[in-house]
Design an enzyme around this catalytic site. Structure first.
Site, PDB file in Angstrom:
ATOM      1  N   GLY A  87       0.835  -1.194   0.000  1.00  0.00           N
ATOM      2  CA  GLY A  87       0.000   0.000   0.000  1.00  0.00           C
ATOM      3  C   GLY A  87       0.868   1.240   0.000  1.00  0.00           C
ATOM      4  N   GLN A 144       3.283   9.918   1.012  1.00  0.00           N
ATOM      5  CA  GLN A 144       4.576   9.241   1.084  1.00  0.00           C
ATOM      6  C   GLN A 144       5.481   9.575  -0.095  1.00  0.00           C
ATOM      7  OE1 GLN A 144       2.546   5.284   2.052  1.00  0.00           O
ATOM      8  NE2 GLN A 144       4.470   5.117   3.159  1.00  0.00           N
ATOM      9  N   CYS A 157       5.830  -0.073   7.577  1.00  0.00           N
ATOM     10  CA  CYS A 157       5.494   1.048   6.708  1.00  0.00           C
ATOM     11  C   CYS A 157       6.718   1.412   5.871  1.00  0.00           C
ATOM     12  CB  CYS A 157       5.072   2.232   7.579  1.00  0.00           C
ATOM     13  SG  CYS A 157       4.674   3.707   6.632  1.00  0.00           S
ATOM     14  N   LEU A 158       6.494   1.654   4.588  1.00  0.00           N
ATOM     15  CA  LEU A 158       7.607   2.009   3.699  1.00  0.00           C
ATOM     16  C   LEU A 158       8.286   3.307   4.142  1.00  0.00           C
ATOM     17  CD1 LEU A 158       6.035   1.178   0.214  1.00  0.00           C
ATOM     18  CD2 LEU A 158       7.699  -0.181   1.496  1.00  0.00           C
ATOM     19  N   HIS A 214      -4.488   1.642   7.252  1.00  0.00           N
ATOM     20  CA  HIS A 214      -3.124   2.172   7.374  1.00  0.00           C
ATOM     21  C   HIS A 214      -2.919   3.342   6.394  1.00  0.00           C
ATOM     22  CE1 HIS A 214       1.375   1.486   7.956  1.00  0.00           C
ATOM     23  NE2 HIS A 214       1.339   2.229   6.866  1.00  0.00           N
ATOM     24  N   GLU A 215      -3.374   3.156   5.148  1.00  0.00           N
ATOM     25  CA  GLU A 215      -3.167   4.204   4.134  1.00  0.00           C
ATOM     26  C   GLU A 215      -4.083   5.406   4.380  1.00  0.00           C
ATOM     27  OE1 GLU A 215      -0.521   3.776   2.694  1.00  0.00           O
ATOM     28  OE2 GLU A 215      -0.371   1.611   2.995  1.00  0.00           O
ATOM     29  N   HIS A 249      -2.458   7.538   6.817  1.00  0.00           N
ATOM     30  CA  HIS A 249      -1.415   8.369   6.198  1.00  0.00           C
ATOM     31  C   HIS A 249      -2.017   9.667   5.655  1.00  0.00           C
ATOM     32  CE1 HIS A 249       2.407   6.327   6.240  1.00  0.00           C
ATOM     33  NE2 HIS A 249       1.924   5.208   5.729  1.00  0.00           N
TER      34      HIS A 249
HETATM   35 NI    NI Z   1       2.688   3.296   5.705  1.00  0.00          NI
END
Ligand code: NI
Length: 172
Positions: free
Chosen positions: A45, A50, A94-95, A136-137, A140
């Site tokens: 995701g 991000q 998380c990236l 989660h997204e 963000h």
């Molecule tokens: Ni994340």
């Protein structure tokens, strides 16, 4: 085009993304880039914040999951309209927070309303990993990180580890 994923510490991750008003070619290019960037980073995701774009856009792909037949999607202006009282604990990463993982408790099933890239309304009933990835997204897009959803004690430990690994990386 693969874009640069910002990491924790960048204020863009703490800023609420703005509603998308025009469903144009630029939006579809953004979504293409987000999928490309997500696959390149081997994530499931990605939220627009991000890659430093403050627009309410997210992409997910959880198609490995057997219970998520339609697990690849791009959602514009998503909002959670229903969440189950039943919750589930699962490890998240998380990236934008590489190297850290922690168990996060979230509702098991959710209903999300959003638009597709052409502005048509979409409604998604999600469970399991898809529900988790979407939550989660969507966090963000509100400027929230998964670390905000763990206990203060665990968060302190994670931040310690984060500072240590960042310092080690900076030395190299
Ligand atoms: Ni994340």
């Amino acid at each position: 085009m693969v874009r640069t994923i910002v990491i924790m510490g960048d204020p863009v991750l703490r800023t609420r993304a703005e509603q998308v008003g025009s469903f144009d070619e630029g939006l579809r290019c953004l979504v293409d880039d987000m999928f490309e960037t997500m696959y390149h980073a081997e994530g499931i995701g990605l939220a627009a914040n991000q890659i430093s774009v403050l627009k309410q856009v997210l992409v997910v792909d959880v198609r490995d999951e057997k219970d998520a037949a339609a697990g690849r999607m791009a959602l514009i202006n998503p909002r959670i309209v229903k969440a189950s009282s039943e919750v589930h604990k699962e490890t998240e990463g998380c990236l934008s927070v590489p190297g850290l993982e922690e168990v996060v408790q979230r509702p098991l099933d959710i209903k999300v309303e959003a638009s597709d890239v052409y502005g048509a309304p979409v409604s998604v009933n999600a469970g399991a990993l898809l529900a988790r990835a979407l939550q989660h997204e969507i966090d963000h897009l509100e400027g929230i990180l998964f670390l905000d959803r763990v206990s203060p004690f665990k968060r302190r430990l994670l931040m310690k580890k984060w500072k240590k690994t960042r310092a080690e990386r900076a030395e190299k």
